[in-house]
Design a protein around this motif. Structure first.
Motif, PDB file in Angstrom:
ATOM      1  N   THR A 189     -73.720  67.216  85.105  1.00  0.00           N
ATOM      2  CA  THR A 189     -72.340  67.341  84.622  1.00  0.00           C
ATOM      3  C   THR A 189     -72.276  68.073  83.289  1.00  0.00           C
ATOM      4  O   THR A 189     -71.361  68.866  83.056  1.00  0.00           O
ATOM      5  CB  THR A 189     -71.716  65.933  84.493  1.00  0.00           C
ATOM      6  N   ASN A 226     -69.581  66.885  96.624  1.00  0.00           N
ATOM      7  CA  ASN A 226     -68.139  66.687  96.659  1.00  0.00           C
ATOM      8  C   ASN A 226     -67.371  67.946  97.046  1.00  0.00           C
ATOM      9  O   ASN A 226     -67.139  68.814  96.194  1.00  0.00           O
ATOM     10  CB  ASN A 226     -67.633  66.271  95.265  1.00  0.00           C
ATOM     11  N   ALA A 240     -73.203  66.608  93.423  1.00  0.00           N
ATOM     12  CA  ALA A 240     -71.741  66.499  93.478  1.00  0.00           C
ATOM     13  C   ALA A 240     -71.078  67.861  93.265  1.00  0.00           C
ATOM     14  O   ALA A 240     -70.209  68.275  94.021  1.00  0.00           O
ATOM     15  CB  ALA A 240     -71.255  65.501  92.436  1.00  0.00           C
ATOM     16  N   GLY A 286     -77.176  70.342  89.493  1.00  0.00           N
ATOM     17  CA  GLY A 286     -75.914  70.667  88.835  1.00  0.00           C
ATOM     18  C   GLY A 286     -75.416  69.508  87.993  1.00  0.00           C
ATOM     19  O   GLY A 286     -74.387  68.890  88.294  1.00  0.00           O
ATOM     20  N   PHE A 331     -65.093  69.656  85.712  1.00  0.00           N
ATOM     21  CA  PHE A 331     -65.548  70.512  86.815  1.00  0.00           C
ATOM     22  C   PHE A 331     -64.314  70.913  87.620  1.00  0.00           C
ATOM     23  O   PHE A 331     -63.283  70.233  87.557  1.00  0.00           O
ATOM     24  CB  PHE A 331     -66.532  69.756  87.712  1.00  0.00           C
ATOM     25  N   SER A 386     -72.262  57.743  86.709  1.00  0.00           N
ATOM     26  CA  SER A 386     -72.143  56.932  87.936  1.00  0.00           C
ATOM     27  C   SER A 386     -73.511  56.445  88.413  1.00  0.00           C
ATOM     28  O   SER A 386     -73.590  55.463  89.156  1.00  0.00           O
ATOM     29  CB  SER A 386     -71.457  57.727  89.047  1.00  0.00           C
ATOM     30  N   HIS A 432     -64.455  67.900  97.150  1.00  0.00           N
ATOM     31  CA  HIS A 432     -63.236  67.813  96.313  1.00  0.00           C
ATOM     32  C   HIS A 432     -63.440  68.440  94.920  1.00  0.00           C
ATOM     33  O   HIS A 432     -62.532  68.360  94.092  1.00  0.00           O
ATOM     34  CB  HIS A 432     -62.687  66.386  96.246  1.00  0.00           C
ATOM     35  N   LYS A 433     -64.560  69.036  94.701  1.00  0.00           N
ATOM     36  CA  LYS A 433     -64.712  69.779  93.436  1.00  0.00           C
ATOM     37  C   LYS A 433     -64.489  71.264  93.718  1.00  0.00           C
ATOM     38  O   LYS A 433     -63.380  71.702  93.974  1.00  0.00           O
ATOM     39  CB  LYS A 433     -66.095  69.507  92.837  1.00  0.00           C
ATOM     40  N   SER A 471     -66.292  59.198  97.157  1.00  0.00           N
ATOM     41  CA  SER A 471     -66.751  59.800  95.905  1.00  0.00           C
ATOM     42  C   SER A 471     -68.277  59.901  95.872  1.00  0.00           C
ATOM     43  O   SER A 471     -68.974  59.225  96.633  1.00  0.00           O
ATOM     44  CB  SER A 471     -66.290  58.935  94.722  1.00  0.00           C
ATOM     45  N   ALA A 472     -68.759  60.720  94.937  1.00  0.00           N
ATOM     46  CA  ALA A 472     -70.207  60.805  94.715  1.00  0.00           C
ATOM     47  C   ALA A 472     -70.715  59.490  94.136  1.00  0.00           C
ATOM     48  O   ALA A 472     -71.866  59.107  94.362  1.00  0.00           O
ATOM     49  CB  ALA A 472     -70.518  61.959  93.771  1.00  0.00           C
ATOM     50  N   SER A 473     -69.872  58.792  93.367  1.00  0.00           N
ATOM     51  CA  SER A 473     -70.268  57.503  92.790  1.00  0.00           C
ATOM     52  C   SER A 473     -70.587  56.500  93.901  1.00  0.00           C
ATOM     53  O   SER A 473     -71.618  55.829  93.873  1.00  0.00           O
ATOM     54  CB  SER A 473     -69.148  56.937  91.911  1.00  0.00           C
ATOM     55  N   THR A 506     -80.731  65.220  90.152  1.00  0.00           N
ATOM     56  CA  THR A 506     -79.417  65.862  90.087  1.00  0.00           C
ATOM     57  C   THR A 506     -79.556  67.363  90.322  1.00  0.00           C
ATOM     58  O   THR A 506     -80.443  68.006  89.765  1.00  0.00           O
ATOM     59  CB  THR A 506     -78.780  65.634  88.699  1.00  0.00           C
ATOM     60  N   ASP A 520     -78.123  63.893  93.820  1.00  0.00           N
ATOM     61  CA  ASP A 520     -76.709  63.974  93.461  1.00  0.00           C
ATOM     62  C   ASP A 520     -76.383  65.445  93.213  1.00  0.00           C
ATOM     63  O   ASP A 520     -76.711  65.996  92.163  1.00  0.00           O
ATOM     64  CB  ASP A 520     -76.449  63.137  92.202  1.00  0.00           C
TER      65      ASP A 520
END
Ligand SMILES: Cc1ncc(COP(=O)(O)O)c(C=O)c1O
Length: 476
Positions: free
Chosen positions: A239, A293, A266, A237, A80, A183, A295-296, A139-141, A235, A264
């Protein structure tokens, strides 16, 4: 290092960062080093006397840069997006320079309060309920683990204050789908549910979204067996294929049994900055927690994950700690974020978001997200209209799942070998990076669009590269 030496080195480092970023398009996307190559170039022992800064900077170029897969490259279409806007890098540098200690509100009031404000800005920007509160996690985890811990404790009337899960009379059950991130499975194990108590709910064969009726059936079967349905992890989106579980249909099923719903998002969370994408969170009012996230795709330099909760009391009841050395006279008036997550000490991550939003502005971020969505739709149309190429999932977000299926390769094993061979050829050439993945046990390729520097031209170029490589190999 003294302050004046730092000033000189830091200026050189900033110049180096800018020059490095300018060079990225000419570098191979995927690191070409072999296992052990990087370590073999480092001395076996730490230096006893100081080295000059230019020597360190030289080694960054010589040893470290070749050992990086460049997620900032315009032809990066792997996993991603892992964007790192320069505005957020500045915030990260400022956070390091401030070196604030985030163990209690008193140890750095600004660390807590900038976080509260920035997280609230993003709640508003993403259309989440106004009564929700948020916190930055690593983190998403971690966000999923923390949410499952809260779900576990709510379901057991706070069993951690008694005999814990070991004293519970019935197993607690968690529901998700096979397309949830790894995760989730990890969090289920770490939170003590036990993997046997994770139900993998059926999904739609095309959208890969959770089938609500199957969730209802699974919960009913567990209730009949005397088990305790405790949490659903949905979820937005996924992975593999960016599948979207239907929140609006999941929530009433879960609510009927007091089941915690964690979402989730993320990857998909960034898209919530676009009002036209808010269909994803229809029904969100009944959800207990959601994480995503920055950060993505949003572009906040790693690491920065947001966790929003409908009621933070559940986090605080499970994770609060109040040793005497952390107490102050204002404790009743302030947020103690240490009680909202696992670590005591927290970084000033909010500065990255604060810098990014202030220096880039929301409009530019929204424009970039819309650009990427349009580029993904363009590629999906190309794939869908090209003979011998197949689209394997809906393109609701920015990831296109595709396969080259030459008419003369009919054996599934041979098709898998072909897919892996052309993907590997693309990736090892360094010209672009895509991610092979499996669906129903068969290999396909994910083209995940969304690097900050990826233009429409880059998407057109990668499509050309994929076609030339796969069709070339397909002809033998
Ligand atoms: C849907 C989803 N959830 C969770 C994660 C894990 O994110 P993190 O690395 O922040 O734990 C990912 C990572 O790509 C993801 O795609």
């Amino acid at each position: 290092m003294n302050p004046e030496e730092f000033r000189k080195a830091a200026h050189e480092l900033v110049d180096w960062i800018v020059d490095h970023q300018a060079r990225i398009p000419e570098l191979p996307v995927q690191s070409q080093v072999r296992p052990g190559d990087v370590a073999a170039q480092l001395p076996r022992e730490a230096p006893v006397t100081p080295e000059a800064f230019p020597a360190v900077l030289g080694d960054l170029d010589r040893i470290v840069v070749p050992g990086i897969t460049h997620t900032q490259h315009p032809r990066y279409f792997g996993w991603f997006p892992a964007n790192a806007t320069l505005s957020s890098v500045l915030g990260d540098i400022a956070a390091s320079g401030l070196s604030a200690l985030g163990i209690t509100w008193q140890s750095a009031p600004a660390l807590t309060e900038v976080e509260e404000v920035v997280v609230e800005w993003l709640r508003e920007l993403t259309g989440l309920p106004s009564s929700w509160r948020g916190v930055i996690q690593d983190s998403a985890s971690t966000s999923c683990l923390v949410s499952l811990l809260a779900a576990r404790e709510r379901a057991t009337g706070y069993s951690e204050t008694r005999g814990g899960l070991q004293a519970e009379p019935a197993p607690l059950i968690v529901y998700t789908t096979e397309h949830a991130h790894s995760s989730v499975v990890k969090a289920v194990a770490l939170a003590g549910f036990g993997k046997d108590n994770l139900r993998v709910v059926e999904t739609d064969p095309w959208t890969r979204a959770m089938v609500p009726e199957a969730l209802a059936r699974a919960i009913a079967a567990d209730v009949a067996a005397g088990h305790r349905p405790t949490a659903v992890v949905a979820t937005l989106g996924s992975t593999g294929t960016t599948a979207m579980d239907p929140i609006a249909e999941i929530v009433p099923i879960a609510a009927g049994h007091g089941v915690w719903v964690h979402v989730d998002a993320a990857m998909a969370g960034s898209a919530l900055l676009l009002p036209e994408m808010r269909w994803m969170i229809d029904g969100i009012e009944g959800v207990d927690s959601l994480s995503w996230n920055p950060h993505k795709w949003l572009g906040t330099v790693f690491d920065c994950a947001l966790l929003y909760v409908a009621d933070p009391e559940h986090l605080v009841r499970v994770m609060s700690s109040n040793p005497s050395y952390l107490r102050s006279t204002v404790d009743g008036e302030v947020t103690q974020y240490r009680d909202w997550g696992i670590p005591l000490g927290r970084r000033f991550r909010a500065l990255k978001l604060w810098f990014q939003l202030r220096l880039d502005g929301v409009q530019a971020i929204q424009d970039r997200l819309r650009r990427d969505l349009a580029n993904a739709r363009w590629l999906a149309e190309e794939v869908g209209s090209t003979p011998e190429w197949r689209l394997l999932a809906p393109v609701d977000l920015q990831t296109v799942c595709l396969r080259h299926e030459p008419a003369d390769i009919t054996d599934p094993g041979a098709l898998d070998a072909h897919t892996l061979a052309w993907a590997d050829e693309v990736n090892s050439s360094g010209a672009a990076l895509v991610t092979p993945s499996t669906l129903d046990g068969r290999w396909f390729v994910r083209v995940s669009i969304g690097a900050e520097s990826t233009s429409q031209g880059d998407v057109a170029a990668v499509w050309k590269i994929l076609r030339a490589t796969a069709e070339g190999l397909g002809r033998g």
